[in-house]
Motif scaffolding. Structure first.
Motif, PDB file in Angstrom:
ATOM      1  N   GLU A  15       0.821  -1.203   0.000  1.00  0.00           N
ATOM      2  CA  GLU A  15       0.000   0.000   0.000  1.00  0.00           C
ATOM      3  C   GLU A  15       0.859   1.258   0.000  1.00  0.00           C
ATOM      4  OE1 GLU A  15      -3.318  -1.822   2.990  1.00  0.00           O
ATOM      5  OE2 GLU A  15      -1.185  -2.020   3.327  1.00  0.00           O
ATOM      6  N   GLN A  16       0.207   2.372  -0.335  1.00  0.00           N
ATOM      7  CA  GLN A  16       0.881   3.659  -0.262  1.00  0.00           C
ATOM      8  C   GLN A  16       1.074   4.033   1.198  1.00  0.00           C
ATOM      9  OE1 GLN A  16       1.931   6.104  -2.676  1.00  0.00           O
ATOM     10  NE2 GLN A  16       2.007   4.212  -3.814  1.00  0.00           N
ATOM     11  N   SER A  29      -3.570   6.783   3.094  1.00  0.00           N
ATOM     12  CA  SER A  29      -3.880   5.467   3.594  1.00  0.00           C
ATOM     13  C   SER A  29      -5.356   5.204   3.677  1.00  0.00           C
ATOM     14  CB  SER A  29      -3.240   5.315   4.962  1.00  0.00           C
ATOM     15  OG  SER A  29      -3.586   6.437   5.767  1.00  0.00           O
ATOM     16  N   HIS A  30      -5.918   5.293   4.877  1.00  0.00           N
ATOM     17  CA  HIS A  30      -7.331   4.998   5.073  1.00  0.00           C
ATOM     18  C   HIS A  30      -8.193   6.232   4.912  1.00  0.00           C
ATOM     19  CE1 HIS A  30      -6.955   0.853   7.217  1.00  0.00           C
ATOM     20  NE2 HIS A  30      -6.453   0.861   6.009  1.00  0.00           N
ATOM     21  N   TYR A  31      -7.664   7.205   4.259  1.00  0.00           N
ATOM     22  CA  TYR A  31      -8.421   8.351   3.791  1.00  0.00           C
ATOM     23  C   TYR A  31      -9.228   9.071   4.884  1.00  0.00           C
ATOM     24  CZ  TYR A  31      -7.354   5.494  -0.257  1.00  0.00           C
ATOM     25  OH  TYR A  31      -6.702   4.713  -1.177  1.00  0.00           O
ATOM     26  N   LYS A  54     -10.689   9.692  -2.562  1.00  0.00           N
ATOM     27  CA  LYS A  54     -10.341   8.270  -2.487  1.00  0.00           C
ATOM     28  C   LYS A  54      -9.972   7.725  -3.861  1.00  0.00           C
ATOM     29  CE  LYS A  54     -12.103   3.810  -0.892  1.00  0.00           C
ATOM     30  NZ  LYS A  54     -13.234   3.110  -0.229  1.00  0.00           N
ATOM     31  N   GLN A  55     -10.741   8.089  -4.876  1.00  0.00           N
ATOM     32  CA  GLN A  55     -10.459   7.626  -6.233  1.00  0.00           C
ATOM     33  C   GLN A  55      -9.120   8.158  -6.740  1.00  0.00           C
ATOM     34  OE1 GLN A  55     -13.847   8.741  -8.625  1.00  0.00           O
ATOM     35  NE2 GLN A  55     -15.209   7.248  -7.679  1.00  0.00           N
ATOM     36  N   CYS A  74      -6.586   9.048  -4.897  1.00  0.00           N
ATOM     37  CA  CYS A  74      -5.524   8.378  -4.137  1.00  0.00           C
ATOM     38  C   CYS A  74      -5.244   6.993  -4.709  1.00  0.00           C
ATOM     39  CB  CYS A  74      -5.922   8.262  -2.667  1.00  0.00           C
ATOM     40  SG  CYS A  74      -5.925   9.815  -1.762  1.00  0.00           S
ATOM     41  N   ASN A  75      -6.316   6.243  -4.963  1.00  0.00           N
ATOM     42  CA  ASN A  75      -6.149   4.885  -5.483  1.00  0.00           C
ATOM     43  C   ASN A  75      -5.477   4.879  -6.849  1.00  0.00           C
ATOM     44  OD1 ASN A  75      -7.337   3.750  -3.217  1.00  0.00           O
ATOM     45  ND2 ASN A  75      -9.387   3.718  -4.115  1.00  0.00           N
ATOM     46  N   HIS A  91      -3.297   7.137  -7.679  1.00  0.00           N
ATOM     47  CA  HIS A  91      -2.030   7.854  -7.494  1.00  0.00           C
ATOM     48  C   HIS A  91      -1.945   9.081  -8.401  1.00  0.00           C
ATOM     49  CE1 HIS A  91      -1.282   4.190  -5.421  1.00  0.00           C
ATOM     50  NE2 HIS A  91      -0.986   3.490  -6.500  1.00  0.00           N
TER      51      HIS A  91
END
Length: 287
Positions: free
Chosen positions: A68-69, A73-75, A89-90, A92-93, A95
């Motif tokens: 994982e980054q 993380s858990h936003y 969240k999108q 982040c996922n 990147h």
């Protein structure tokens, strides 16, 4: 500092992998399928074999513990902003830090936020995006410090998980080669003393970032110690988040230390050989 004990590494890694495998109802054969042999899984779990980094990463992925980054993380979420939280969240996922910067700047959301915790979350994301996309350490640290200051005071004794996450990120970004890690040690002391409001999996990131900073500065034995402490921390809190990353760091530190030992032995042998070869030539000349 004494050398890293291989038996401790093997026993710790094997025990944790076996625990996660059993918790997911997998047999050793199912875990090993298309990755390695079942006897090898048995050796790993019994602490008699240390897998290399590639094998370890594959096993962690099979156990639903993908790498994982670290910094996102858990936003952390902003209150009553579901659309914003989902978009972040999108991004982040994916990147997509350029997209994140553009989105944060275009929304104008910061002007309408009133809660200090919401403003803290907003500037945390902006500071991390600046670091990842623009690589401007000064600007990133300024924004992360701004995010921290919304709720944190220097005399504060108990911290929230978000404050610990921000302090860990600041410590990592400030880390440069050949510098001490007093910032990380300060945050680690807070966590070890239990001075946080409640447990949240984002606290796990402290151990990864600290170990990674040490690894990048070639302090491999200390990096191993912090990563192993993190593995124990996760186990004590029944968490798998960042476990794959910590295991991979442990494997990498072992590989680097072994390489250092091999290089040292080779250098010592060459020096010994050259010294004795020179002495032999001198003796033969005198004779």
């Amino acid at each position: 500092m004494p050398a890293i004990p291989d038996n401790l590494l093997a026993a710790t890694m094997g025990r944790k992998l076996a625990t996660v495998r059993r918790a997911q109802g997998l047999s050793q054969h199912q875990l090993a399928q298309d990755i390695c042999s079942q006897p090898m899984i048995s050796h790993i779990e019994n602490g008699t074999y240390i897998p290399n980094a590639i094998l370890l990463a594959k096993l962690c992925e099979r156990l639903n513990m993908p790498l994982e980054q670290a910094l996102l993380s858990h936003y952390p979420e902003i209150d009553q902003q579901p659309e914003f939280n989902q978009q972040i969240k999108q991004l982040c996922n994916a990147h997509d830090y350029r997209g994140m910067l553009d989105y944060l700047d275009a929304t104008g959301l910061a002007e309408h936020l009133e809660l200090a915790t919401d403003l803290q979350t907003y500037y945390y994301y902006h500071g991390i995006a600046v670091f990842q996309e623009l690589h401007t350490t000064t600007d990133s640290l300024r924004e992360l410090q701004m995010a921290l200051d919304y709720t944190f005071t220097p005399r504060q004794q108990v911290l929230t998980p978000t404050e610990i996450l921000i302090l860990s990120s600041i410590s990592f970004i400030k880390s440069t080669p050949h510098t001490n890690q007093t910032d990380f040690e300060h945050v680690l002391a807070i966590v070890n003393a239990g001075r946080f409001t409640h447990y949240d999996e984002n606290i796990n990131i402290l151990f990864y970032l600290y170990s990674l900073a040490l690894y990048q500065d070639h302090h491999f034995q200390k990096a191993f110690a912090i990563a192993n402490q993190g593995i124990d921390w996760l186990s004590n809190h029944d968490s798998h988040y960042m476990l794959a990353d910590l295991f991979l760091l442990v494997a990498c530190t072992i590989k680097k230390e072994l390489r250092q030992k091999i290089d040292f032995c080779r250098s010592s042998f060459l020096k010994f050989y050259m010294a004795h070869s020179t002495a032999l030539i001198i003796v033969q000349f005198l004779i």
